[in-house]
Design a protein around this motif. Structure first.
Motif, short mmCIF file in Angstrom:
data_model
loop_
_atom_site.label_atom_id
_atom_site.label_comp_id
_atom_site.label_asym_id
_atom_site.label_seq_id
_atom_site.Cartn_x
_atom_site.Cartn_y
_atom_site.Cartn_z
N ARG A 25 1.07 -1.49 -0.08
CA ARG A 25 -0.18 -0.11 -0.17
C ARG A 25 0.61 1.39 -0.39
N GLY A 26 2.16 1.34 0.92
CA GLY A 26 2.52 2.38 0.70
C GLY A 26 3.44 2.89 -0.51
N ALA A 27 4.35 2.03 -1.08
CA ALA A 27 4.07 1.78 -2.56
C ALA A 27 3.77 2.53 -3.98
N GLY A 28 1.67 1.65 -3.34
CA GLY A 28 1.32 1.97 -4.22
C GLY A 28 1.01 3.34 -4.51
N ALA A 29 0.86 4.20 -3.15
CA ALA A 29 0.81 5.56 -2.76
C ALA A 29 1.61 6.33 -3.33
N ALA A 30 3.01 5.93 -2.85
CA ALA A 30 3.93 7.11 -3.74
C ALA A 30 3.74 6.79 -4.72
N VAL A 31 3.28 5.91 -5.58
CA VAL A 31 3.77 6.04 -6.91
C VAL A 31 3.08 7.30 -7.78
N ARG A 32 1.45 6.79 -6.97
CA ARG A 32 0.73 6.99 -7.64
C ARG A 32 0.66 8.96 -7.09
N ALA A 33 0.67 9.30 -6.89
CA ALA A 33 1.65 11.20 -5.62
C ALA A 33 2.49 11.43 -6.67
N LEU A 34 3.16 10.49 -7.23
CA LEU A 34 4.22 10.90 -7.89
C LEU A 34 3.47 11.25 -9.56
N ALA A 35 2.89 11.18 -10.30
CA ALA A 35 1.79 10.98 -11.09
C ALA A 35 2.76 12.62 -11.59
N GLY A 36 3.15 12.79 -12.59
CA GLY A 36 3.82 13.98 -13.59
C GLY A 36 5.14 13.49 -13.17
N SER A 37 6.16 12.58 -12.54
CA SER A 37 7.49 12.35 -12.72
C SER A 37 7.90 11.16 -14.20
N ALA A 38 8.76 11.64 -14.37
CA ALA A 38 9.80 10.22 -15.23
C ALA A 38 10.10 9.31 -14.85
N THR A 39 10.62 9.37 -13.83
CA THR A 39 11.56 8.76 -13.67
C THR A 39 12.30 8.54 -11.42
N PRO A 82 9.40 -11.82 -1.04
CA PRO A 82 8.57 -11.83 -0.50
C PRO A 82 8.23 -10.06 -0.55
N VAL A 83 9.23 -9.39 0.01
CA VAL A 83 9.44 -8.04 0.39
C VAL A 83 9.48 -7.19 -0.84
N LEU A 84 10.05 -7.57 -2.43
CA LEU A 84 11.00 -7.57 -3.42
C LEU A 84 8.71 -7.81 -3.92
N ARG A 85 8.51 -8.48 -3.92
CA ARG A 85 7.33 -8.73 -4.98
C ARG A 85 6.73 -7.85 -3.79
N ALA A 86 6.08 -8.25 -2.82
CA ALA A 86 5.09 -6.70 -2.37
C ALA A 86 5.33 -5.11 -2.83
N VAL A 87 6.68 -4.91 -2.75
CA VAL A 87 6.83 -3.72 -3.23
C VAL A 87 6.68 -3.33 -4.91
N LEU A 88 7.37 -4.16 -5.38
CA LEU A 88 6.94 -3.97 -7.27
C LEU A 88 5.53 -3.90 -7.69
N GLU A 89 5.08 -5.64 -6.87
CA GLU A 89 3.31 -4.97 -6.85
C GLU A 89 2.71 -4.22 -7.10
N GLY A 90 2.76 -3.55 -5.61
CA GLY A 90 2.51 -2.41 -5.23
C GLY A 90 2.23 -1.15 -6.05
N ALA A 91 3.65 -0.67 -6.42
CA ALA A 91 3.93 0.06 -7.20
C ALA A 91 3.78 0.07 -8.71
N LEU A 92 3.58 -0.54 -9.43
CA LEU A 92 3.08 -0.95 -10.74
C LEU A 92 2.04 -0.71 -10.33
N LEU A 93 0.78 -1.53 -8.83
CA LEU A 93 -0.39 -1.51 -9.28
C LEU A 93 -1.38 -0.04 -9.18
#
Length: 511
Positions: free
Chosen positions: A103-117, A132-143
């Motif tokens: 959830r944290g990764a997802g919230a952060a990436v959504r808040a950064l809309a407009g950023s390229a990288t 499992p930690v990698l999987r959680a962060v990667l999936e949360g960020a992408l979704l």
């Protein structure tokens, strides 16, 4: 929208010349009484000469799970923007809570809309807890960065494009296990996003034949076996439930079967996934209230999840045989609609007395379940936006779960592992007794039109069509399948893609 590109990096986050850096922040204070930065943020904290946490606190940061705080770095580090995302209390064990990270990764990436990288410098351990930690962060960020493309004719003022490139900071970017998790996350997130796209598509654009054609094309592209039964074939084959529900619409129904067979595996376990695909549900003759009916475009979320899961399976190539069945129809009122009081002969010959045409999901699913058992299977997992009773009982985040002991235990464990919780419910004898019919084998709903135990009635009905010896589970996602509120965590408004990740975890476990 295109999924962001994904990579692993092990260079110093403070020296990364990107648009933004994301770090984690725990809510409890350290010994000095200040907030505690999460692991992964060490070099960035040092670059701010001990003033980072106090500055974030002045900006209102508390470290509460999912909270996002932005800070202009003013040249202190290479990236011009720093984002601190709350991760709640520091974990007692070696690894953070996985759902909090998602959830944290997802919230952060959504808040950064407009950023390229964007670089994610979130806590990733350098040991056996890392995958499992990698999987959680990667999936949360992408979704979390997902956005449905939509149909606007003009650009929306202030609307910024989602993040285009994500880099996850890890202890060793060349680690093969980490690279494998990245590849898997790309496939899984793409499947969830595809499921969300199908659910979010307007019902006039995606009627039964349209959905079947889209699924068939996507499945063929990745090498799945595809069988599509049209209306005439369904009638000739005796699929009475699908025909009854679909005959009221000018857009006729379909049954889609997708097949994956593993290479070089002798006598693999056989898994069947079954999904409800009502592309729009008016309730038929038992018409629904107008308020909120537009959300019934999501009544095909189960079929969307099954189709997306099968497409991911074709790419992940597990060592089990998996077949997906999508029962697709549009439930409309017309002179041709099925009626309360009808007796329908289902696929396989069982006869059902209809009391409510708005209980159409179980009608189409029963046919698909019988077909799946007939084709041969060891495990059958079915999912559907089946009953309002699920939402009343368990809310919008937890799915209702019914079925045999082994299958439901597997689903419960898988849902817990991926952050898609399901709660097991009983299948009481008195509920089945209330569905006895005087003129057919079973009533479609309680014969007294009593909605008590409505979710359980759906499970009891579907159990009647599962072959003896098949481990099966029914997952009611009436609430979790579609999110009507504001975006939070890695959920965005609209389709959620549940339970794609649960299904994929199940397949992994059974492999």
């Amino acid at each position: 929208m295109t999924q962001p590109s994904l990579s692993l990096v092990d260079t110093d986050p403070a020296e990364s010349a990107v648009d933004a850096i994301v770090i984690g922040l725990h809510s409890q204070p350290d010994e000095a009484g200040t907030l505690l930065p999460a692991s992964g943020a060490e070099s960035i904290t040092a670059a701010f000469d001990g003033k980072l946490i106090s500055t974030l606190a002045l900006l209102g940061a508390t470290g509460a799970a999912g909270e996002v705080t932005k800070l202009a770095t003013l040249g202190t580090i290479a990236a011009p923007l720093l984002v601190a995302v709350g991760l709640g209390a520091e974990p007692d064990g070696p690894a953070p809570d996985l759902e909090t990270l998602r959830r944290g990764a997802g919230a952060a990436v959504r808040a950064l809309a407009g950023s390229a990288t964007v670089v994610l410098a979130l806590p990733v351990p350098d040991d056996a807890d890392a995958p499992p930690v990698l999987r959680a962060v990667l999936e949360g960020a992408l979704l979390g960065g997902y956005r449905f493309a939509g149909y606007k004719t003009k650009p929306q003022k202030g609307r910024r494009d989602p993040v285009a490139e994500l880099r996850l900071h890890v202890p060793d970017a060349a680690d093969e296990a980490a690279a494998a998790e990245l590849r898997r996350a790309e496939v899984v997130a793409k499947a969830v996003r595809q499921s969300r796209d199908w659910v979010n598509t307007p019902p006039n654009v995606q009627r039964p034949a349209d959905l079947a054609d889209q699924v068939a094309a996507a499945a063929t592209e990745v090498g799945l076996g595809v069988e599509v039964l049209d209306f005439e074939q369904l009638k000739a084959g005796g699929y009475g439930g699908i025909v009854a529900v679909g005959q009221g619409s000018e857009a006729p129904p379909r049954l889609v079967k997708l097949t994956y067979t593993p290479a070089n595996v002798t006598s693999p376990k056989r898994i069947s996934l079954v999904g409800k695909g009502i592309t729009f549900d008016t309730g038929g003759v038992s018409i629904k209230p107008a308020a909120g009916m537009w959300e019934m475009k999501s009544d095909m979320a189960g079929a969307a999840a099954v189709a997306a899961t099968m497409i991911a399976i074709a790419q992940l190539k597990p060592g089990v045989a998996v077949s997906g069945y999508l029962a697709i129809a549009e439930n409309m009122p017309s002179g041709a609609s099925y009626r309360p009081g009808d007796v329908i002969t289902m696929y396989g010959g069982k006869r059902v007395e209809v009391f409510n045409t708005d209980a159409e999901g179980r009608m189409v699913l029963a046919d698909a379940i019988v077909r799946a058992c007939e084709d041969g299977t060891d495990y059958l997992f079915e999912t559907s936006t089946l009953t309002g009773g699920q939402v009343v009982a368990l809310g919008k985040r937890i799915a209702g779960l019914m079925g045999s002991d082994e299958a439901t235990a597997l689903v419960e464990a898988a849902g817990k592992a991926v952050g898609e919780p399901a709660w097991r419910m009983p299948l009481p004898d008195d509920v089945r007794k209330g569905m006895e019919s005087e003129i057919a084998d079973i009533c479609q709903t309680n014969a007294n039109l009593d909605r008590a135990g409505h979710m359980l009635q759906g499970g009891v009905f579907l159990r009647e069509f599962v072959a003896e010896g098949v481990e099966w589970a029914h997952i009611d996602i009436a609430g979790p399948g579609y999110h009507t509120g504001e975006a939070n965590g890695y959920w965005t408004k609209g389709g959620t893609g549940i339970p794609v990740r649960t299904f994929l975890h199940l397949v992994d476990e059974l492999s």
